[in-house]
Design an enzyme around this catalytic site. Sequence first.
Site, mmCIF file in Angstrom:
data_model
loop_
_atom_site.group_PDB
_atom_site.id
_atom_site.type_symbol
_atom_site.label_atom_id
_atom_site.label_comp_id
_atom_site.label_asym_id
_atom_site.label_seq_id
_atom_site.Cartn_x
_atom_site.Cartn_y
_atom_site.Cartn_z
ATOM 1 N N THR A 121 0.858 -1.173 0.296
ATOM 2 C CA THR A 121 -0.049 -0.026 0.135
ATOM 3 C C THR A 121 0.922 1.285 -0.096
ATOM 4 O O THR A 121 1.601 1.251 0.976
ATOM 5 C CB THR A 121 -1.099 -0.055 1.142
ATOM 6 O OG1 THR A 121 -1.705 -0.839 0.830
ATOM 7 C CG2 THR A 121 -2.114 1.195 1.432
ATOM 8 N N LYS A 123 -7.838 1.681 -2.642
ATOM 9 C CA LYS A 123 -7.436 0.900 -1.732
ATOM 10 C C LYS A 123 -7.129 1.795 -0.777
ATOM 11 O O LYS A 123 -8.355 2.279 0.253
ATOM 12 C CB LYS A 123 -5.720 0.774 -1.778
ATOM 13 C CG LYS A 123 -4.847 0.421 -0.085
ATOM 14 C CD LYS A 123 -5.751 -0.964 -0.236
ATOM 15 C CE LYS A 123 -5.167 -1.397 1.225
ATOM 16 N NZ LYS A 123 -5.984 -1.902 2.437
ATOM 17 N N LYS A 132 -1.646 5.110 8.638
ATOM 18 C CA LYS A 132 -0.479 5.617 7.144
ATOM 19 C C LYS A 132 -1.647 5.280 6.346
ATOM 20 O O LYS A 132 -1.756 6.478 5.185
ATOM 21 C CB LYS A 132 0.353 3.425 7.466
ATOM 22 C CG LYS A 132 1.020 3.272 5.990
ATOM 23 C CD LYS A 132 1.084 2.435 5.783
ATOM 24 C CE LYS A 132 1.709 2.432 4.200
ATOM 25 N NZ LYS A 132 1.612 0.889 3.783
HETATM 26 P P1 NAD Z 1 5.609 -5.838 7.223
HETATM 27 O O1 NAD Z 1 6.772 -4.638 7.482
HETATM 28 O O2 NAD Z 1 5.335 -7.127 8.320
HETATM 29 O O3 NAD Z 1 6.321 -6.269 5.973
HETATM 30 C C1 NAD Z 1 7.589 -5.132 5.085
HETATM 31 C C2 NAD Z 1 8.897 -6.285 4.970
HETATM 32 O O4 NAD Z 1 9.474 -6.133 3.365
HETATM 33 C C3 NAD Z 1 9.800 -6.501 5.917
HETATM 34 O O5 NAD Z 1 9.974 -8.121 6.666
HETATM 35 C C4 NAD Z 1 10.785 -5.857 5.711
HETATM 36 O O6 NAD Z 1 11.983 -6.326 6.171
HETATM 37 C C5 NAD Z 1 10.896 -6.335 4.390
HETATM 38 N N1 NAD Z 1 11.372 -5.207 3.189
HETATM 39 C C6 NAD Z 1 11.697 -3.790 3.476
HETATM 40 N N2 NAD Z 1 12.855 -3.024 3.013
HETATM 41 C C7 NAD Z 1 13.049 -4.182 1.589
HETATM 42 C C8 NAD Z 1 14.637 -4.489 0.805
HETATM 43 N N3 NAD Z 1 14.031 -3.333 0.563
HETATM 44 N N4 NAD Z 1 14.490 -5.689 0.583
HETATM 45 C C9 NAD Z 1 13.256 -7.046 0.612
HETATM 46 N N5 NAD Z 1 12.598 -6.436 2.215
HETATM 47 C C10 NAD Z 1 12.387 -5.292 2.698
HETATM 48 O O7 NAD Z 1 4.670 -5.029 6.423
HETATM 49 P P2 NAD Z 1 2.856 -6.143 6.470
HETATM 50 O O8 NAD Z 1 2.273 -6.455 7.596
HETATM 51 O O9 NAD Z 1 3.413 -7.731 5.240
HETATM 52 O O10 NAD Z 1 3.134 -5.097 5.532
HETATM 53 C C11 NAD Z 1 3.089 -4.884 3.090
HETATM 54 C C12 NAD Z 1 2.434 -4.164 2.706
HETATM 55 O O11 NAD Z 1 0.790 -4.373 2.807
HETATM 56 C C13 NAD Z 1 2.416 -3.220 3.602
HETATM 57 O O12 NAD Z 1 2.309 -1.421 2.303
HETATM 58 C C14 NAD Z 1 1.221 -2.954 4.249
HETATM 59 O O13 NAD Z 1 0.532 -1.325 4.360
HETATM 60 C C15 NAD Z 1 0.191 -3.831 3.544
HETATM 61 N N6 NAD Z 1 -1.158 -4.178 4.579
HETATM 62 C C16 NAD Z 1 -1.116 -4.460 5.320
HETATM 63 C C17 NAD Z 1 -1.880 -5.504 5.612
HETATM 64 C C18 NAD Z 1 -1.227 -5.791 7.254
HETATM 65 O O14 NAD Z 1 -3.126 -6.350 7.744
HETATM 66 N N7 NAD Z 1 -0.973 -6.216 7.433
HETATM 67 C C19 NAD Z 1 -3.261 -5.349 4.853
HETATM 68 C C20 NAD Z 1 -3.460 -4.470 3.975
HETATM 69 C C21 NAD Z 1 -1.914 -4.610 3.099
#
Ligand code: NAD
Length: 293
Positions: free
Chosen positions: A93, A168, A243
């Site tokens: 997102t 979204k 966010k």
């Molecule tokens: P998270 O923080 O658990 O996972 C993100 C991952 O990206 C981390 O493990 C981090 O180490 C990795 N990362 C960061 N920079 C990187 C790079 N350069 N190379 C490789 N890996 C890298 O976050 P999440 O909860 O999995 O959310 C991910 C996305 O999905 C976000 O944009 C969030 O807004 C969206 N989202 C989350 C949810 C939810 O309920 N968690 C729901 C809908 C959408």
Amino acid sequence: MAKIGFIGLGNMGAPMAANLAKAGHAVIGFDLSPAALEAARAKGVAIAATAAEAVADAEIVVTMLPSGKHVMAVTPELFAAAQPGTLFIDSSTIDVASARAFHDAAVAAGHASLDAPVSGGVGGAEAATLTFMCGGAAAAFATAEPILAAMGKKIVHCGEAGAGQAAKICNNMILGISMIGVCEAFVLAEKLGLSHQALYDVASTSSGQCWSLTTYCPVPGPVPASPANRDYRPGFSAALMLKDLKLSQEAAEQAGAPTALGAAATALYAAFEADGHAGKDFSGIIEWVRTRT
Ligand code: NAD
């Protein structure tokens, strides 16, 4: 079956990559966090030593990263390492402007691209029931659709580049506003001596009915599966709601859209977070609303 590189194996990315592997695709993942790599490996995802290695041989690359700045930081390396004509699907997102810049850079590097953020949370990622909101060319969507079907059950082509992110943040602005509305109604009901169940029984079958009430009810009791019944453990954290609300307000400012209630919801979630509740489920804001007199 496709060769898929998966970058970002966090709370959402790891189960999504695991579902692609379960569906028979050859998935190679990468994350900067050793703990995330281990968790993904335990779910059956093969792990690359670098991001470049994960995408070098891929037909499709999925990114699932925290924010626009992460996507913009990592994609130049990915675009350079991938074979020409690779389809890049960004499911993070992120802000609409970064999403459009991601598309422009992908095309300039000779690749296809789709923004495809999701709704449905970690539960939906694990159960492969996510909703995907997609923006990009029809051909990119047609290639992506059967791949996304291994991770979700509703896949919508919303329009051109950035349209998925636009859908979204508009959806989540409705969610943030409606959750606060439901919380305020329950707190008013308490002050008026009306039981939670009575308000629920009426509003859930009346014109106040909405998802924040009937699926995610912010008081314990009426909807047993809602986070209110487990001390507001997320679920969907207040930090992630803030966010998304900030993204909506940024976009509203750029587009000149009037969003008075969106702005108010953003301010209330910012205050909730500043009071130390970022890690709580976003429906936990009812406890904070109760303390305002
Ligand atoms: P998270 O923080 O658990 O996972 C993100 C991952 O990206 C981390 O493990 C981090 O180490 C990795 N990362 C960061 N920079 C990187 C790079 N350069 N190379 C490789 N890996 C890298 O976050 P999440 O909860 O999995 O959310 C991910 C996305 O999905 C976000 O944009 C969030 O807004 C969206 N989202 C989350 C949810 C939810 O309920 N968690 C729901 C809908 C959408």
